[in-house]
Write a protein that holds these residues in place. Structure first.
Motif, PDB file in Angstrom:
ATOM      1  N   LEU A 198       0.821  -1.211   0.000  1.00  0.00           N
ATOM      2  CA  LEU A 198       0.000   0.000   0.000  1.00  0.00           C
ATOM      3  C   LEU A 198       0.851   1.256   0.000  1.00  0.00           C
ATOM      4  O   LEU A 198       0.477   2.256  -0.598  1.00  0.00           O
ATOM      5  N   ILE A 199       1.984   1.214   0.706  1.00  0.00           N
ATOM      6  CA  ILE A 199       2.840   2.398   0.797  1.00  0.00           C
ATOM      7  C   ILE A 199       4.241   2.078   0.284  1.00  0.00           C
ATOM      8  O   ILE A 199       4.669   0.918   0.295  1.00  0.00           O
ATOM      9  N   TYR A 200       4.928   3.124  -0.155  1.00  0.00           N
ATOM     10  CA  TYR A 200       6.259   2.956  -0.743  1.00  0.00           C
ATOM     11  C   TYR A 200       7.181   4.080  -0.290  1.00  0.00           C
ATOM     12  O   TYR A 200       6.765   5.226  -0.201  1.00  0.00           O
TER      13      TYR A 200
ATOM     14  N   LEU B 197       1.780   6.962  -0.812  1.00  0.00           N
ATOM     15  CA  LEU B 197       0.887   6.143  -1.611  1.00  0.00           C
ATOM     16  C   LEU B 197       0.377   7.028  -2.731  1.00  0.00           C
ATOM     17  O   LEU B 197       0.413   8.256  -2.619  1.00  0.00           O
TER      18      LEU B 197
ATOM     19  N   ALA C  86      -4.573   5.312  -5.055  1.00  0.00           N
ATOM     20  CA  ALA C  86      -4.608   4.287  -4.012  1.00  0.00           C
ATOM     21  C   ALA C  86      -5.223   4.850  -2.729  1.00  0.00           C
ATOM     22  O   ALA C  86      -5.999   4.162  -2.056  1.00  0.00           O
TER      23      ALA C  86
ATOM     24  N   LEU D 118      -2.960   6.092   6.715  1.00  0.00           N
ATOM     25  CA  LEU D 118      -3.559   5.621   5.465  1.00  0.00           C
ATOM     26  C   LEU D 118      -4.842   6.372   5.139  1.00  0.00           C
ATOM     27  O   LEU D 118      -5.140   6.616   3.977  1.00  0.00           O
TER      28      LEU D 118
END
Length: 191
Positions: free
Chosen positions: A14-16, A47, A51, A80
């Motif tokens: 989901l996250i980078y 993200l 997304a 998130l």
């Protein structure tokens, strides 16, 4: 009728991080990003805006449960959605969070199992035969269980580094190599 629950990994799912995004194309083609994590005043995980919208929609339809290897402190930096998730799992299952707080019953159960079923690192290392590589053994390094192992049974990225290893134990790195750690020698020249 029960409502579905969605459990999802965080990092590289989901996250980078900036490095993990791998933005190699022209700048004007980069996706629009939303900051998902700030550490020491600097954004470090992202993200895509698309997304982020899908995660908001999903969280509105079903409970979203982040599941991560991150420590509790690392997990708490993640954002998130506008509202934190009701449930989360951190530290490889070492922490079950309910409304942002560790569940004490879960903590007692995990701690009890680790104490009952796992050896300490010192106890395990003392049983390794000299001159032979140990096989995979599970040991306790506080609350979570960690594999302590040697070649060739486990990939190198799972092997711990034994800095002051007892005589006869192979020294291995935790990184991407199966080769023993090498000591850099001085050539006497200047840089």
């Amino acid at each position: 009728m029960s409502r579905p629950l969605v459990a999802c990994d965080l990092d590289r799912t989901l996250i980078y991080s900036a490095a993990a995004l791998g933005l190699t194309g022209p700048d004007h083609e980069a996706p629009r990003l939303v900051v998902a994590e700030v550490h020491e005043g600097r954004p470090i995980s992202y993200l895509t805006r698309r997304a982020a919208g899908l995660i908001e929609d999903l969280a509105g339809a079903a409970p979203l449960v982040p599941v991560t290897t991150r420590t509790l402190g690392q997990y708490r930096r993640i954002r998130l959605t506008d509202r934190p998730p009701r449930y989360a799992v951190a530290a490889n299952g070492g922490h079950l969070l309910v409304d942002g707080r560790p569940d004490p019953g879960w903590r007692r159960r995990v701690t009890g199992r680790v104490r009952r079923d796992c050896a300490t690192l010192a106890a395990k290392v003392s049983t390794w035969p000299t001159g032979r590589s140990p096989s995979v053994k599970w040991v306790s390094t506080s609350v979570s269980s960690t594999p302590v192992c040697g070649p060739p049974t486990v990939p190198a990225f799972r092997r711990p580094t034994l800095r002051n290893a007892p005589a006869g134990l192979p020294r291995r790195t935790c990184r991407q190599s199966n080769r023993p750690t090498r000591t850099r020698r001085s050539t006497g020249g200047s840089m």
